[in-house]
Scaffold this motif. Structure first.
Motif, PDB file in Angstrom:
ATOM      1  N   LEU A  11      43.289  39.563  32.776  1.00  0.00           N
ATOM      2  CA  LEU A  11      43.484  39.770  34.203  1.00  0.00           C
ATOM      3  C   LEU A  11      42.919  38.582  34.954  1.00  0.00           C
ATOM      4  O   LEU A  11      41.801  38.136  34.649  1.00  0.00           O
ATOM      5  CB  LEU A  11      42.758  41.059  34.612  1.00  0.00           C
ATOM      6  CG  LEU A  11      42.856  41.560  36.036  1.00  0.00           C
ATOM      7  CD1 LEU A  11      44.298  41.861  36.408  1.00  0.00           C
ATOM      8  CD2 LEU A  11      41.997  42.816  36.201  1.00  0.00           C
ATOM      9  N   LEU A  13      42.025  37.336  38.860  1.00  0.00           N
ATOM     10  CA  LEU A  13      41.840  37.808  40.226  1.00  0.00           C
ATOM     11  C   LEU A  13      41.357  36.682  41.119  1.00  0.00           C
ATOM     12  O   LEU A  13      40.687  35.755  40.656  1.00  0.00           O
ATOM     13  CB  LEU A  13      40.778  38.921  40.269  1.00  0.00           C
ATOM     14  CG  LEU A  13      41.026  40.217  39.526  1.00  0.00           C
ATOM     15  CD1 LEU A  13      39.789  41.107  39.642  1.00  0.00           C
ATOM     16  CD2 LEU A  13      42.243  40.929  40.087  1.00  0.00           C
ATOM     17  N   SER A  19      39.663  45.577  41.172  1.00  0.00           N
ATOM     18  CA  SER A  19      40.410  45.763  39.938  1.00  0.00           C
ATOM     19  C   SER A  19      39.985  47.043  39.248  1.00  0.00           C
ATOM     20  O   SER A  19      38.876  47.547  39.481  1.00  0.00           O
ATOM     21  CB  SER A  19      40.211  44.573  38.991  1.00  0.00           C
ATOM     22  OG  SER A  19      38.861  44.470  38.610  1.00  0.00           O
ATOM     23  N   TYR A  73      35.820  50.299  37.577  1.00  0.00           N
ATOM     24  CA  TYR A  73      36.259  49.716  38.837  1.00  0.00           C
ATOM     25  C   TYR A  73      35.334  48.566  39.221  1.00  0.00           C
ATOM     26  O   TYR A  73      34.112  48.709  39.176  1.00  0.00           O
ATOM     27  CB  TYR A  73      36.209  50.746  39.966  1.00  0.00           C
ATOM     28  CG  TYR A  73      36.971  52.017  39.711  1.00  0.00           C
ATOM     29  CD1 TYR A  73      36.332  53.146  39.228  1.00  0.00           C
ATOM     30  CD2 TYR A  73      38.329  52.108  39.997  1.00  0.00           C
ATOM     31  CE1 TYR A  73      37.024  54.328  39.009  1.00  0.00           C
ATOM     32  CE2 TYR A  73      39.022  53.292  39.794  1.00  0.00           C
ATOM     33  CZ  TYR A  73      38.361  54.395  39.302  1.00  0.00           C
ATOM     34  OH  TYR A  73      39.053  55.566  39.100  1.00  0.00           O
ATOM     35  N   SER A  77      35.397  41.433  43.836  1.00  0.00           N
ATOM     36  CA  SER A  77      35.034  40.652  42.659  1.00  0.00           C
ATOM     37  C   SER A  77      34.459  39.284  43.031  1.00  0.00           C
ATOM     38  O   SER A  77      34.812  38.685  44.056  1.00  0.00           O
ATOM     39  CB  SER A  77      36.239  40.486  41.743  1.00  0.00           C
ATOM     40  OG  SER A  77      37.294  39.853  42.428  1.00  0.00           O
ATOM     41  N   LEU A 107      38.635  38.999  31.885  1.00  0.00           N
ATOM     42  CA  LEU A 107      38.762  38.881  33.334  1.00  0.00           C
ATOM     43  C   LEU A 107      38.350  37.489  33.788  1.00  0.00           C
ATOM     44  O   LEU A 107      37.285  36.996  33.405  1.00  0.00           O
ATOM     45  CB  LEU A 107      37.875  39.917  34.031  1.00  0.00           C
ATOM     46  CG  LEU A 107      37.787  39.825  35.550  1.00  0.00           C
ATOM     47  CD1 LEU A 107      39.142  40.110  36.184  1.00  0.00           C
ATOM     48  CD2 LEU A 107      36.735  40.790  36.100  1.00  0.00           C
TER      49      LEU A 107
END
Lengths: 111, 115
Positions: A11, A13, A19, A73, A77, A107
């Protein structure tokens, strides 16, 4: 043995985004933990959460044991949230605190 | 509390040599775990101890691997003889068994390279 699947596998971001990471497991569990492995390789325990909901700052986790999944969760971020997030579970019948790890969610939070 | 302490942080050795990894768990924790992490296989549980007694060593790859916990404050993982496929990061973790929270604390790991 019990199977642990995490999604998404990776992922990306932008800083400030939220997220949700998911962990599915194939059997009943009596132990579930979330870990963060930072880019330097250190594994940090985030939550011990075999059921229910917990919150710690910008992070929160929910486990619905009857439906065999847990969610992590991350809100607002930050670049320091980058790394790999692991879900790990322990199953009844074995030693309570023996954990089997999922394959993780990678991430990357970009500034 | 200094956390779980592992040594050495890095180890480079030649194939066939004996390697010993060391771990000091958190004082008061009665469960100790050895994990191995590789890109191909992820985090694998090798062996764990409860109250210094080995409970499950089914994850130990083969007879070349052995682990001991002579007392509550020290454990070793030994590979003899080492092979290039043993190259990995080896983590030690400890926790409390029988308490309300079974949260693991990991050490910083030992990065082993066998050439």
């Amino acid at each position: 043995g019990i199977q642990v699947e995490q999604s998404p596998p990776d992922l990306i971001l932008q800083e400030g985004a939220n997220s949700t990471l998911r962990c599915n497991f194939s059997d009943s569990v009596n132990n579930l933990q979330w870990f963060h492995q930072n880019p330097w390789g250190q594994l940090i325990n985030l939550f011990y959460i075999p059921s229910g909901t917990k919150q710690n700052g910008r992070l929160s986790a929910t486990t619905v044991a009857t439906e065999r999944y847990s969610l992590l969760y991350i809100s607002s971020s930050q670049t320091t949230d980058s790394g790999v997030y692991f879900c790990a579970v322990g199953a009844p019948g074995g030693a309570t605190n023996k954990l089997i790890f999922g394959t993780g969610t990678l991430l990357a939070v970009q500034p | 509390d200094a956390g779980v302490i592992q040594s050495p942080r890095h180890e480079v050795t030649e194939m066939g040599q004996e390697v010993t990894l060391r771990c000091k768990p958190i004082s008061g924790h009665n469960s100790l775990f050895w994990y191995r992490q590789t890109m191909m296989r992820g985090l694998e549980l090798l062996i764990y101890f409860n109250n210094n007694v080995p409970i499950d060593d089914s994850g130990m790859p083969e007879d070349r691997f052995s682990a001991k916990m002579p007392n509550a404050s020290f454990s070793t993982l030994k590979i003899q003889p080492s092979e290039p496929r043993d190259s990995a990061v080896y983590f030690c973790a400890s926790s409390v068994s029988g308490g309300i929270d079974y949260g693991y604390t990991f050490g910083s790991g030992t990065r082993l390279t066998v050439v």
